[in-house]
Design a protein around this motif. Sequence first.
Motif, PDB file in Angstrom:
ATOM      1  N   CYS A  99      -4.147   4.789   1.053  1.00 15.07           N
ATOM      2  CA  CYS A  99      -4.320   4.694   2.471  1.00 15.07           C
ATOM      3  C   CYS A  99      -3.687   5.908   3.288  1.00 15.07           C
ATOM      4  O   CYS A  99      -2.547   6.346   3.123  1.00 15.07           O
ATOM      5  CB  CYS A  99      -3.494   3.348   3.150  1.00 15.07           C
ATOM      6  SG  CYS A  99      -3.641   3.414   4.994  1.00 15.07           S
ATOM      7  N   THR A 101      -4.089   6.381   6.856  1.00 17.58           N
ATOM      8  CA  THR A 101      -4.145   6.129   8.136  1.00 17.58           C
ATOM      9  C   THR A 101      -2.850   6.245   8.952  1.00 17.58           C
ATOM     10  O   THR A 101      -1.708   6.195   7.904  1.00 17.58           O
ATOM     11  CB  THR A 101      -4.946   4.659   8.676  1.00 17.58           C
ATOM     12  OG1 THR A 101      -6.173   4.790   7.799  1.00 17.58           O
ATOM     13  CG2 THR A 101      -4.795   4.255  10.022  1.00 17.58           C
ATOM     14  N   PRO A 103      -0.041   4.655  10.423  1.00 18.12           N
ATOM     15  CA  PRO A 103       1.247   4.196   9.859  1.00 18.12           C
ATOM     16  C   PRO A 103       1.599   4.563   8.610  1.00 18.12           C
ATOM     17  O   PRO A 103       2.820   4.892   8.519  1.00 18.12           O
ATOM     18  CB  PRO A 103       1.037   2.559  10.185  1.00 18.12           C
ATOM     19  CG  PRO A 103      -0.206   2.368  10.988  1.00 18.12           C
ATOM     20  CD  PRO A 103      -0.987   3.612  10.684  1.00 18.12           C
ATOM     21  N   CYS A 104       0.609   4.634   7.580  1.00 21.93           N
ATOM     22  CA  CYS A 104       1.073   4.896   6.500  1.00 21.93           C
ATOM     23  C   CYS A 104       1.226   6.713   6.249  1.00 21.93           C
ATOM     24  O   CYS A 104       2.286   7.174   5.526  1.00 21.93           O
ATOM     25  CB  CYS A 104      -0.155   4.718   5.315  1.00 21.93           C
ATOM     26  SG  CYS A 104      -0.274   3.184   4.917  1.00 21.93           S
ATOM     27  N   CYS A 139      -7.098   2.331   6.961  1.00 28.68           N
ATOM     28  CA  CYS A 139      -5.994   1.311   6.762  1.00 28.68           C
ATOM     29  C   CYS A 139      -6.588   0.097   6.051  1.00 28.68           C
ATOM     30  O   CYS A 139      -7.655  -0.578   6.183  1.00 28.68           O
ATOM     31  CB  CYS A 139      -5.797   0.701   8.124  1.00 28.68           C
ATOM     32  SG  CYS A 139      -4.529  -0.623   8.391  1.00 28.68           S
ATOM     33  N   LEU A 140      -5.625  -0.523   5.080  1.00 28.06           N
ATOM     34  CA  LEU A 140      -6.035  -1.567   4.254  1.00 28.06           C
ATOM     35  C   LEU A 140      -5.274  -2.814   4.590  1.00 28.06           C
ATOM     36  O   LEU A 140      -5.171  -3.780   4.000  1.00 28.06           O
ATOM     37  CB  LEU A 140      -5.556  -1.025   2.809  1.00 28.06           C
ATOM     38  CG  LEU A 140      -6.602  -0.113   2.037  1.00 28.06           C
ATOM     39  CD1 LEU A 140      -5.883   0.312   0.860  1.00 28.06           C
ATOM     40  CD2 LEU A 140      -8.158  -0.715   1.819  1.00 28.06           C
ATOM     41  N   GLY A 141      -4.604  -2.649   5.628  1.00 29.80           N
ATOM     42  CA  GLY A 141      -4.037  -4.094   6.452  1.00 29.80           C
ATOM     43  C   GLY A 141      -2.685  -4.223   5.751  1.00 29.80           C
ATOM     44  O   GLY A 141      -2.294  -5.267   6.002  1.00 29.80           O
ATOM     45  N   ALA A 142      -2.100  -3.336   5.202  1.00 33.02           N
ATOM     46  CA  ALA A 142      -0.737  -3.874   4.958  1.00 33.02           C
ATOM     47  C   ALA A 142       0.389  -2.716   5.490  1.00 33.02           C
ATOM     48  O   ALA A 142       1.171  -2.188   4.823  1.00 33.02           O
ATOM     49  CB  ALA A 142      -0.440  -3.617   3.344  1.00 33.02           C
ATOM     50  N   CYS A 143       0.097  -2.270   6.529  1.00 29.11           N
ATOM     51  CA  CYS A 143       0.909  -1.388   7.376  1.00 29.11           C
ATOM     52  C   CYS A 143       2.407  -1.486   7.408  1.00 29.11           C
ATOM     53  O   CYS A 143       3.148  -0.629   7.285  1.00 29.11           O
ATOM     54  CB  CYS A 143       0.350  -1.078   8.808  1.00 29.11           C
ATOM     55  SG  CYS A 143      -1.497  -1.239   8.906  1.00 29.11           S
TER      56      CYS A 143
HETATM   57  S1  FES Z   1      -1.993   2.381   8.074  1.00 30.79           S
HETATM   58 FE1  FES Z   1      -1.821   1.925   5.667  1.00 30.79          FE
HETATM   59  S2  FES Z   1      -2.192  -0.224   5.437  1.00 30.79           S
HETATM   60 FE2  FES Z   1      -2.633   0.151   7.678  1.00 30.79          FE
END
Ligand code: FES
Length: 309
Positions: A99, A101, A103-104, A139-143
């Motif tokens: 990921c 995106t 946040p990551c 994003c894989l939803g585990a931010c």
């Molecule tokens: S930004 Fe990486 S899981 Fe949401």
Amino acid sequence: MSVRRLAPDHVQPASFAFDVANENWADQQIAKYPEGRQASAVIPLLWKAQEQHDGWVPRAAIEEVARKLGMAPMRVMEIATFYTMFNLQPVGEHFIQLCGTTPCALRGAEAIRKVCEDVIGPQSTVSADGKLSWLEVECLGACCNAPMVQINFDYYEDLTPENFKTLLDDLRHGRPVKTGSQIGRSGSEPLGGGETLKDAALYDGTVIGAGDWKARVTEQRKAAAEAAAAKAAAEAEAKKAEAAKAEATPATPSKPATETASPGRPQPSSPGQPTSAANDTPATQGKVDPKSAGEAAKSADPAAPKPVK
Ligand code: FES
């Protein structure tokens, strides 16, 4: 964001066909949709093709799915290239989706990406031993537990360059690995444990004046268990008494079979009906003595001459 292109020609297979089991499975999926709507099965069929073809979808599979569904190959190509769940390039035994995106990225995804490049190579290429490949995704939803990657069907979270390198090494050598958080978080609580909602009174009902609900529930459960036990004991006692009564009562002798009229047996004639005996009266009983018959006829006939006295 990864570029969604078909794999180069030199890795594309010349043809693709579903094996027998997958062909049957595909036919079942297609049959779920009404006539004229078979194209709705395109996603499951592409997914099955990917499963069968070592985790990626070649051009020939896209064409086969289009043929089965009566679709233009370009329509299926549009779907396969849109969804990142379909891999368009060969993948390793352990396929890593990194990921990248925000946040990551803020939590160190760049460093994880660097590990991928160093250990595996450029994205969308398979390591020389065929074990690893990687791709950057959205994003894989585990931010909450960023940075993270998905490897095949599992998530690996709270990554650092160090624990990620170890993870890749373990996977490569077939050693057991831990899924989820790599630093021991059991959920998505803050690092070091939760900081709020720690007061035990929040959970025993006292804050809302509900008293000690735990004690109340425990009492209710105890009472219910006692009542159930008493009922079971009473039922067992009643059964025992019934069995004893049945044993004490002498058995009623049954009637001899000969006295029992069979349902199909003819019933005796009613009094008004001619009996078989009457029917059996010998014919002689109906015969008349000619002499007495003549005298009777004379006395009955007024015109007959009277005897002289
Ligand atoms: S930004 Fe990486 S899981 Fe949401």
